[in-house]
Scaffold this active site. Structure first.
Site, PDB file in Angstrom:
ATOM      1  CB  THR A 155      -0.872   0.027   1.267  1.00 43.03           C
ATOM      2  OG1 THR A 155      -0.004   0.231   2.404  1.00 43.03           O
ATOM      3  CG2 THR A 155      -1.661  -1.262   1.448  1.00 43.03           C
ATOM      4  CB  SER A 192      -0.476   1.474  10.905  1.00 44.42           C
ATOM      5  OG  SER A 192       0.292   2.363  10.103  1.00 44.42           O
ATOM      6  CB  THR A 212      -2.005  -0.940  18.854  1.00 40.90           C
ATOM      7  OG1 THR A 212      -1.856   0.356  19.424  1.00 40.90           O
ATOM      8  CG2 THR A 212      -3.456  -1.100  18.432  1.00 40.90           C
ATOM      9  CG  ASP A 213      -0.458   1.699  23.371  1.00 43.07           C
ATOM     10  OD1 ASP A 213      -0.852   1.972  22.229  1.00 43.07           O
ATOM     11  OD2 ASP A 213       0.372   2.396  23.991  1.00 43.07           O
ATOM     12  CD  GLU A 214      -3.615   4.322  18.787  1.00 47.90           C
ATOM     13  OE1 GLU A 214      -4.741   4.524  18.311  1.00 47.90           O
ATOM     14  OE2 GLU A 214      -2.602   4.907  18.393  1.00 47.90           O
ATOM     15  CE1 TYR A 219      -4.061   0.818  13.607  1.00 48.96           C
ATOM     16  CE2 TYR A 219      -3.951   2.084  15.657  1.00 48.96           C
ATOM     17  CZ  TYR A 219      -3.450   1.093  14.831  1.00 48.96           C
ATOM     18  OH  TYR A 219      -2.340   0.375  15.226  1.00 48.96           O
ATOM     19  CE  LYS A 224      -3.559  -3.632  15.086  1.00 50.09           C
ATOM     20  NZ  LYS A 224      -2.800  -4.474  14.115  1.00 50.09           N
ATOM     21  N   PRO A 265       3.362  20.809  12.569  1.00 51.88           N
ATOM     22  CG  PRO A 265       2.208  19.266  11.241  1.00 51.88           C
ATOM     23  CD  PRO A 265       3.542  19.935  11.399  1.00 51.88           C
ATOM     24  N   PRO A 302      -9.755  14.741  16.092  1.00 50.37           N
ATOM     25  CG  PRO A 302     -11.363  14.740  14.406  1.00 50.37           C
ATOM     26  CD  PRO A 302      -9.882  14.740  14.622  1.00 50.37           C
ATOM     27  N   GLY A 303     -11.369  13.150  18.825  1.00 47.95           N
ATOM     28  CA  GLY A 303     -11.308  11.967  19.700  1.00 47.95           C
ATOM     29  C   GLY A 303      -9.902  11.645  20.179  1.00 47.95           C
TER      30      GLY A 303
HETATM   31  P1  NAD Z   1       2.952   0.608   8.511  1.00 51.32           P
HETATM   32  O1  NAD Z   1       1.752   1.376   8.096  1.00 51.32           O
HETATM   33  O2  NAD Z   1       4.281   1.265   8.485  1.00 51.32           O
HETATM   34  O3  NAD Z   1       3.088  -0.720   7.617  1.00 51.32           O
HETATM   35  C1  NAD Z   1       1.989  -1.512   7.297  1.00 51.32           C
HETATM   36  C2  NAD Z   1       2.425  -2.508   6.217  1.00 51.32           C
HETATM   37  O4  NAD Z   1       1.310  -3.384   5.976  1.00 51.32           O
HETATM   38  C3  NAD Z   1       2.805  -1.863   4.884  1.00 51.32           C
HETATM   39  O5  NAD Z   1       3.951  -2.486   4.353  1.00 51.32           O
HETATM   40  C4  NAD Z   1       1.594  -2.148   3.995  1.00 51.32           C
HETATM   41  O6  NAD Z   1       1.906  -2.251   2.617  1.00 51.32           O
HETATM   42  C5  NAD Z   1       1.125  -3.473   4.559  1.00 51.32           C
HETATM   43  N1  NAD Z   1      -0.308  -3.716   4.309  1.00 51.32           N
HETATM   44  C6  NAD Z   1      -1.332  -2.874   4.532  1.00 51.32           C
HETATM   45  N2  NAD Z   1      -2.489  -3.443   4.157  1.00 51.32           N
HETATM   46  C7  NAD Z   1      -2.185  -4.692   3.710  1.00 51.32           C
HETATM   47  C8  NAD Z   1      -2.950  -5.769   3.219  1.00 51.32           C
HETATM   48  N3  NAD Z   1      -4.284  -5.672   3.083  1.00 51.32           N
HETATM   49  N4  NAD Z   1      -2.318  -6.901   2.866  1.00 51.32           N
HETATM   50  C9  NAD Z   1      -0.966  -7.008   2.971  1.00 51.32           C
HETATM   51  N5  NAD Z   1      -0.188  -6.008   3.422  1.00 51.32           N
HETATM   52  C10 NAD Z   1      -0.793  -4.869   3.798  1.00 51.32           C
HETATM   53  O7  NAD Z   1       2.604   0.049   9.960  1.00 51.32           O
HETATM   54  P2  NAD Z   1       3.552  -0.129  11.250  1.00 51.32           P
HETATM   55  O8  NAD Z   1       3.623   1.147  11.983  1.00 51.32           O
HETATM   56  O9  NAD Z   1       4.773  -0.841  10.843  1.00 51.32           O
HETATM   57  O10 NAD Z   1       2.633  -1.111  12.115  1.00 51.32           O
HETATM   58  C11 NAD Z   1       2.718  -2.527  11.926  1.00 51.32           C
HETATM   59  C12 NAD Z   1       1.748  -3.210  12.882  1.00 51.32           C
HETATM   60  O11 NAD Z   1       2.074  -2.858  14.229  1.00 51.32           O
HETATM   61  C13 NAD Z   1       0.303  -2.768  12.688  1.00 51.32           C
HETATM   62  O12 NAD Z   1      -0.504  -3.901  12.852  1.00 51.32           O
HETATM   63  C14 NAD Z   1       0.049  -1.764  13.799  1.00 51.32           C
HETATM   64  O13 NAD Z   1      -1.303  -1.767  14.170  1.00 51.32           O
HETATM   65  C15 NAD Z   1       0.932  -2.304  14.893  1.00 51.32           C
HETATM   66  N6  NAD Z   1       1.482  -1.331  15.859  1.00 51.32           N
HETATM   67  C16 NAD Z   1       2.134  -0.210  15.429  1.00 51.32           C
HETATM   68  C17 NAD Z   1       2.714   0.664  16.367  1.00 51.32           C
HETATM   69  C18 NAD Z   1       3.472   1.895  15.923  1.00 51.32           C
HETATM   70  O14 NAD Z   1       3.883   2.679  16.785  1.00 51.32           O
HETATM   71  N7  NAD Z   1       3.719   2.108  14.655  1.00 51.32           N
HETATM   72  C19 NAD Z   1       2.617   0.372  17.724  1.00 51.32           C
HETATM   73  C20 NAD Z   1       1.925  -0.787  18.132  1.00 51.32           C
HETATM   74  C21 NAD Z   1       1.378  -1.631  17.183  1.00 51.32           C
HETATM   75  O1  DAU Z   2       0.275   3.469  20.488  1.00 54.12           O
HETATM   76  C1  DAU Z   2       0.515   2.691  19.359  1.00 54.12           C
HETATM   77  C2  DAU Z   2       0.052   3.429  18.114  1.00 54.12           C
HETATM   78  O2  DAU Z   2       0.986   4.478  17.889  1.00 54.12           O
HETATM   79  C3  DAU Z   2      -0.033   2.519  16.898  1.00 54.12           C
HETATM   80  O3  DAU Z   2      -1.046   1.573  17.119  1.00 54.12           O
HETATM   81  C4  DAU Z   2      -0.350   3.321  15.630  1.00 54.12           C
HETATM   82  O4  DAU Z   2      -0.306   2.486  14.496  1.00 54.12           O
HETATM   83  C5  DAU Z   2       0.700   4.403  15.486  1.00 54.12           C
HETATM   84  O5  DAU Z   2       0.411   5.212  14.351  1.00 54.12           O
HETATM   85  C6  DAU Z   2       0.761   5.274  16.739  1.00 54.12           C
HETATM   86  O6  DAU Z   2      -0.467   6.037  16.902  1.00 54.12           O
HETATM   87  P1  DAU Z   2      -0.454   7.581  17.345  1.00 54.12           P
HETATM   88  O7  DAU Z   2      -1.714   8.189  16.918  1.00 54.12           O
HETATM   89  O8  DAU Z   2      -0.054   7.712  18.773  1.00 54.12           O
HETATM   90  O9  DAU Z   2       0.822   8.087  16.455  1.00 54.12           O
HETATM   91  P2  DAU Z   2       1.049   9.418  15.594  1.00 54.12           P
HETATM   92  O10 DAU Z   2       2.487   9.430  15.209  1.00 54.12           O
HETATM   93  O11 DAU Z   2       0.028   9.603  14.549  1.00 54.12           O
HETATM   94  O12 DAU Z   2       0.838  10.571  16.697  1.00 54.12           O
HETATM   95  C7  DAU Z   2       1.593  10.632  17.884  1.00 54.12           C
HETATM   96  C8  DAU Z   2       1.074  11.798  18.690  1.00 54.12           C
HETATM   97  O13 DAU Z   2       1.427  13.021  18.009  1.00 54.12           O
HETATM   98  C9  DAU Z   2      -0.440  11.833  18.841  1.00 54.12           C
HETATM   99  O14 DAU Z   2      -0.774  12.367  20.117  1.00 54.12           O
HETATM  100  C10 DAU Z   2      -0.899  12.801  17.747  1.00 54.12           C
HETATM  101  C11 DAU Z   2       0.257  13.786  17.662  1.00 54.12           C
HETATM  102  N1  DAU Z   2       0.496  14.392  16.328  1.00 54.12           N
HETATM  103  C12 DAU Z   2       0.608  13.538  15.260  1.00 54.12           C
HETATM  104  C13 DAU Z   2       0.838  14.034  13.994  1.00 54.12           C
HETATM  105  C14 DAU Z   2       0.920  13.119  12.810  1.00 54.12           C
HETATM  106  C15 DAU Z   2       0.681  15.744  16.191  1.00 54.12           C
HETATM  107  O15 DAU Z   2       0.616  16.513  17.193  1.00 54.12           O
HETATM  108  N2  DAU Z   2       0.914  16.246  14.932  1.00 54.12           N
HETATM  109  C16 DAU Z   2       0.995  15.458  13.827  1.00 54.12           C
HETATM  110  O16 DAU Z   2       1.175  16.000  12.709  1.00 54.12           O
END
Ligand code: NAD
Ligand code: DAU
Length: 341
Positions: free
Chosen positions: A36, A85, A125-127, A153, A157, A208, A277-278
């Site tokens: 994607t 994600s 995820t902890d979310e 999201y 999950k 931002p 939002p939220g």
């Molecule tokens: P990411 O968005 O960077 O990567 C997601 C990957 O999944 C991409 O390579 C994408 O091409 C692939 N993908 C998406 N839809 C697909 C589909 N239908 N079939 C096959 N592949 C598909 O995500 P990330 O941040 O690496 O997160 C990975 C996992 O960890 C997710 O399940 C997310 O919920 C979880 N997670 C993320 C965080 C975080 O901080 N990023 C924390 C806790 C848990």
């Molecule tokens: O807690 C685990 C989660 O962490 C994962 O499950 C998600 O996949 C991952 O995207 C992440 O979610 P968050 O919403 O916490 O991550 P994000 O980087 O989008 O945002 C982190 C914090 O920063 C959140 O409080 C929103 C804020 N933010 C984010 C963006 C993109 C800003 O203030 N400005 C921004 O432009």
């Protein structure tokens, strides 16, 4: 052992592929990824040179493609990172989140039932626990904290997690789940806070920050997350959930200011924009269970991890600049256009 890693072209999945190839060179890794907007084959460039690694482009929700792969490969372990994600995208368009995160999980588990595996591991995820108030620093998410989601999201999950546990109870599928806090490190897609701030600060662009920047996240270096998943999928108890986090809570403003300081950029770049939002207030993980049962502890302190991460973005400009020059720019204009004017 043969391991299917779904979503391995993304941030954490990509880091996990390298973790496995380095720490378990005897195992074979098959990455299944739809590529994607968040999937990037450049992330896997070095892995592609390893004869123990194979890449297959497919959607986890495509039953035919998934069954075909299982039929051909007969994997021992499946670890599912593949997901939509990004919370902000889920607010704009929830549907693909339900399709990939819930239906995709179902297809993978059906394949596991049909062809037989020793472990299906779900990366969650902890979310799924919702959020905690800022004025109760004594509260943490444990595995017993009720599911209480805020965004499409996190709901998708949580739906997947419930389905995974149902497949364990009903069909005795050998599953495990990990719920981790926010990760940071190399290959993090520049729509997420830390890489977004690094890339924009380097270009002297407005940064931002949602609301007042008070929201707290519990940051964990991605390699520590990979080590925890590796332990749980190999040695964790079947049917169990394990929380992963390193007691490293920081407000968004603290994180942004730390990055600016290291890059020697002015705080005047910080621009407060309309809140998400939220927006969840605070995440904080209690990792006692994984520590007591499996001996896991994070190895990287935030001060070191953020420095390494910034250095990585400085030395891998091509990786993220290629992303920024493509579709992502349209996304950025749509998401932030009015908010940054
Ligand atoms: P990411 O968005 O960077 O990567 C997601 C990957 O999944 C991409 O390579 C994408 O091409 C692939 N993908 C998406 N839809 C697909 C589909 N239908 N079939 C096959 N592949 C598909 O995500 P990330 O941040 O690496 O997160 C990975 C996992 O960890 C997710 O399940 C997310 O919920 C979880 N997670 C993320 C965080 C975080 O901080 N990023 C924390 C806790 C848990
Ligand atoms: O807690 C685990 C989660 O962490 C994962 O499950 C998600 O996949 C991952 O995207 C992440 O979610 P968050 O919403 O916490 O991550 P994000 O980087 O989008 O945002 C982190 C914090 O920063 C959140 O409080 C929103 C804020 N933010 C984010 C963006 C993109 C800003 O203030 N400005 C921004 O432009």
């Amino acid at each position: 052992m043969k391991i299917i890693v779904t979503g391995g072209a993304g941030f954490i999945g990509g880091n996990f592929v390298y973790y496995e190839l380095k720490n378990h060179p005897e195992d074979e890794i098959i990455c299944l990824d739809k590529l994607t907007y968040a999937g990037n084959l450049e992330t896997l460039e070095d892995a592609m040179k390893n004869p123990k690694f194979k890449f297959v482009k497919a959607d986890i929700a495509d039953r035919e493609a998934v069954y075909k792969l299982f039929e051909e490969e007969k994997p021992d372990i499946v670890v599912n990172f593949a997901a939509e994600s990004h919370v902000d995208r889920s607010i704009e368009n929830p549907e693909i989140f339900l399709q990939t995160n819930i239906m995709g999980t179902q297809v993978l588990m059906d394949a596991c039932r049909k062809y037989g595996i020793t472990r299906y591991h779900q990366v969650s995820t902890d979310e799924v626990y919702g959020d905690l108030p800022l004025d109760r620093p004594d509260l943490f998410f444990t595995e017993e904290t009720p599911i209480h989601t805020s965004s499409p999201y996190s709901s998708s999950k949580a739906g997947a997690d419930l389905l995974v546990l149902a497949y364990y109870r009903t069909y005795k599928l050998p599953v495990s789940i990990t719920r981790c806090s926010n990760n940071y490190g190399p290959y993090h897609f520049p729509e997420k806070l830390i890489p977004l701030i690094i890339s924009r600060a380097l270009a002297d662009e407005p940064l931002p920050v949602y609301g007042k920047g008070e929201n707290v996240r519990d940051w964990l270096y991605v390699e520590d997350h990979c080590a925890a998943i590796d332990l749980v999928m190999r040695k964790g108890r079947v049917g169990e959930v394990y929380n992963i986090g390193g007691h490293n809570e920081k407000s968004n403003l603290e994180v942004v200011k730390t990055i600016l300081k290291q890059l020697q950029k002015p705080e005047s770049l910080i621009t407060y924009v309309t809140d998400r939002p939220g927006h969840d207030m605070r995440y904080a993980i209690d990792p006692t269970k994984i520590h007591n049962e499996l001996g896991w502890l994070p190895q990287t302190k935030f001060e070191d991890g953020i420095k390494q991460t910034i250095d990585w973005y400085l030395t891998h400009k091509e990786w993220w600049q290629n992303i920024l020059s493509g579709d992502y720019q349209n996304y950025f204009d749509k998401m932030y256009g009015e908010r940054l004017d």
